[in-house]
Structures are given as C-alpha cells and as structure tokens.
Design a protein around this motif. Structure first.
Motif, short mmCIF file in Angstrom:
data_model
loop_
_atom_site.label_atom_id
_atom_site.label_comp_id
_atom_site.label_asym_id
_atom_site.label_seq_id
_atom_site.Cartn_x
_atom_site.Cartn_y
_atom_site.Cartn_z
N GLU A 43 45.38 55.86 29.14
CA GLU A 43 45.59 55.64 30.58
C GLU A 43 44.34 55.05 31.24
N ASP A 44 43.17 55.51 30.79
CA ASP A 44 41.91 55.00 31.33
C ASP A 44 41.74 53.52 30.98
N LEU A 45 42.10 53.16 29.75
CA LEU A 45 41.97 51.77 29.32
C LEU A 45 42.84 50.86 30.17
N ILE A 46 44.03 51.32 30.46
CA ILE A 46 44.98 50.50 31.24
C ILE A 46 44.49 50.32 32.67
N VAL A 47 44.00 51.41 33.27
CA VAL A 47 43.47 51.31 34.64
C VAL A 47 42.26 50.39 34.67
N ALA A 48 41.35 50.54 33.72
CA ALA A 48 40.12 49.75 33.70
C ALA A 48 40.40 48.27 33.48
N ALA A 49 41.50 47.96 32.80
CA ALA A 49 41.84 46.55 32.55
C ALA A 49 42.04 45.78 33.84
N GLY A 50 42.42 46.48 34.90
CA GLY A 50 42.63 45.83 36.19
C GLY A 50 41.42 45.87 37.10
N MET A 51 40.28 46.32 36.57
CA MET A 51 39.06 46.43 37.38
C MET A 51 38.05 45.36 36.98
N SER A 52 37.24 44.97 37.93
CA SER A 52 36.18 43.99 37.65
C SER A 52 34.96 44.71 37.07
N ASN A 53 34.04 43.93 36.50
CA ASN A 53 32.79 44.51 36.01
C ASN A 53 32.03 45.20 37.14
N ALA A 54 32.05 44.58 38.32
CA ALA A 54 31.34 45.14 39.47
C ALA A 54 31.92 46.50 39.86
N GLU A 55 33.24 46.62 39.80
CA GLU A 55 33.88 47.90 40.13
C GLU A 55 33.52 48.98 39.11
N LEU A 56 33.51 48.60 37.84
CA LEU A 56 33.11 49.55 36.81
C LEU A 56 31.65 49.94 36.98
N GLN A 57 30.80 48.95 37.26
CA GLN A 57 29.37 49.23 37.43
C GLN A 57 29.13 50.16 38.61
N ASP A 58 29.91 50.01 39.66
CA ASP A 58 29.79 50.90 40.82
C ASP A 58 30.10 52.34 40.42
N LEU A 59 31.12 52.52 39.60
CA LEU A 59 31.45 53.87 39.12
C LEU A 59 30.36 54.41 38.20
N VAL A 60 29.79 53.53 37.39
CA VAL A 60 28.70 53.95 36.50
C VAL A 60 27.52 54.46 37.33
N SER A 61 27.20 53.75 38.41
CA SER A 61 26.07 54.15 39.27
C SER A 61 26.30 55.51 39.93
N LYS A 62 27.57 55.93 39.97
CA LYS A 62 27.91 57.23 40.55
C LYS A 62 28.05 58.31 39.48
N GLY A 63 27.68 57.96 38.25
CA GLY A 63 27.69 58.95 37.18
C GLY A 63 28.98 59.05 36.40
N ASN A 64 29.87 58.08 36.51
CA ASN A 64 31.15 58.12 35.80
C ASN A 64 30.94 57.65 34.36
N VAL A 65 31.00 58.60 33.42
CA VAL A 65 30.73 58.29 32.02
C VAL A 65 31.81 57.41 31.41
N LYS A 66 33.07 57.67 31.74
CA LYS A 66 34.14 56.83 31.20
C LYS A 66 33.98 55.39 31.64
N ALA A 67 33.55 55.17 32.88
CA ALA A 67 33.32 53.81 33.35
C ALA A 67 32.20 53.15 32.55
N ALA A 68 31.17 53.92 32.22
CA ALA A 68 30.07 53.39 31.41
C ALA A 68 30.57 52.97 30.04
N ILE A 69 31.42 53.80 29.45
CA ILE A 69 31.98 53.48 28.14
C ILE A 69 32.82 52.21 28.22
N LEU A 70 33.66 52.13 29.23
CA LEU A 70 34.58 50.99 29.34
C LEU A 70 33.86 49.69 29.69
N LEU A 71 32.78 49.79 30.47
CA LEU A 71 31.98 48.60 30.75
C LEU A 71 31.26 48.14 29.48
#
Length: 202
Positions: A43-71
């Motif tokens: 489910e995480d992979l599917i959601v992330a597929a619709g996100m930009s690198n910038a959106e993932l990076q924003d989540l990473v900056s907030k401590g989201n580990v899954k976003a770091a993995i997916l980026l």
C-alpha cells in the motif's frame, strides 16, 4: 498480490526484486511485524508512486522512515536504468552509482531492520567491485537479521547458492550473527550489566 491491479502488481514485484527476499512471508504475523518495524508495504508503494521526490523529501525531513526508504528506492531504480545506457567506466556511471548516497544514508541511520535490505540492494546493483559487493550484501543482511528479521539469514544463504558471496563468506557472516545473538541474550539476562567501554587508546 492478486487483489492488486496488474499495473500496481508490477510496481510491487519490481520493488520485491530489488530487495530480494523482503516479501517472502509465511504468516499474517510476519506481515504485522514488518508493518510495525517500518517496512514499506504494498500500500505504501502504491501511494508513493503518485508522489513527487519533493513530497517524499518533505516527509523525510519530518522523520518519516518509510518515505526515506521509498525515496532511496526511487533513486536506486533511476540509477539502475541510467547505468544500462552508460559505459561502466565512465564518469557519468560513477556519478550514477553514488546518486542515491544521501537518501540511502537516511535509511541506514534509521532504526528499521529494512535498512539491511537497502544496504544489500545498493551493493548488488551499484557496486562493481566483487569483494566489496559481497561484503556489503553480507553486512546488510546480517544487520537485518540481528535487528529481528531472521529471514534475512536465509536470504543470505540463497545469495551464496547464487554465487554472489562465497561459502566461506557465508560461514563467516553467519558465525558473526550467531555470536552476536548469543551476546545479546546474555547481556539482556544480566541484572547488573556493566557499561561496555571502548578499549583505552593507551
């Protein structure tokens, strides 16, 4: 997998191929453990597929580990595709092989056992040196195993069967894993365990 549409299933299968063994499961309890331990789920992979690198990076900056993995995975995938078009010895290829350094570092500095799979995948696809690749694959999967994902030791054995690492490298890695596990159990059982101090330099 059958509950996902074909295009989503291909996306999930590609991720599973890059992180060999990560979705080899035998029970609902394993799935629950993975989700709790910060592993990206389908489910995480599917959601992330619709996100930009910038959106993932924003989540990473907030401590989201899954976003770091997916980026990091997205950058790894891009590097793999780019390397198919380049001379392996070129400067461009060298830059491609290190293009996910920052995002991978964020994963390796996290607490999720998945980070060992990330380390192994990075070595498998981007490290040209056979010995360095073998040591990083072994180190990554033993790291995952030591953090609780005991399946990773089996995955490492499969890499040995495929010739990615030698039998001797496998024996050494598994010996470290067994010894480390024994020490962890012993330390947990000590009531008054002294602090482990570094060896004095003098």
């Amino acid at each position: 997998m059958n509950k996902y549409p074909l295009d989503e299933r291909k996306h999930i299968e590609a991720f599973a191929d890059r992180y060999y063994g990560v979705y080899e499961i035998s029970s609902a309890e394993q799935i629950a453990w993975m989700a709790q331990a910060g592993y990206p789920m389908p489910e995480d992979l599917i959601v992330a597929a619709g996100m930009s690198n910038a959106e993932l990076q924003d989540l990473v900056s907030k401590g989201n580990v899954k976003a770091a993995i997916l980026l990091s995975d997205r950058e790894l995938g891009a590097a793999i595709e780019k390397l198919k078009q380049l001379d392996p010895a070129s400067q461009e290829a060298k830059e491609a092989r290190s293009s996910n350094f920052s995002s991978l570092a964020a994963v390796l500095n996290s607490d999720t056992p998945f980070k060992g799979y990330a380390e192994a995948a990075d070595a498998m696809y981007l490290n040209q040196d056979r010995d360095a690749r073998a040591s990083e694959v072994a180190a990554g999967l033993i790291r995952s195993a030591a953090l609780g994902d005991t399946r990773a030791a089996d995955v490492l054995s499969e890499y040995a069967d495929a010739g990615v690492i030698s039998d001797q490298e496998l024996i050494t890695a598994l010996r470290i894993y067994v010894d480390l596990g024994g020490d962890q159990i012993r330390l947990r059982n000590l009531e008054n365990c002294p602090l482990i101090r570094p060896i004095p330099s003098k």
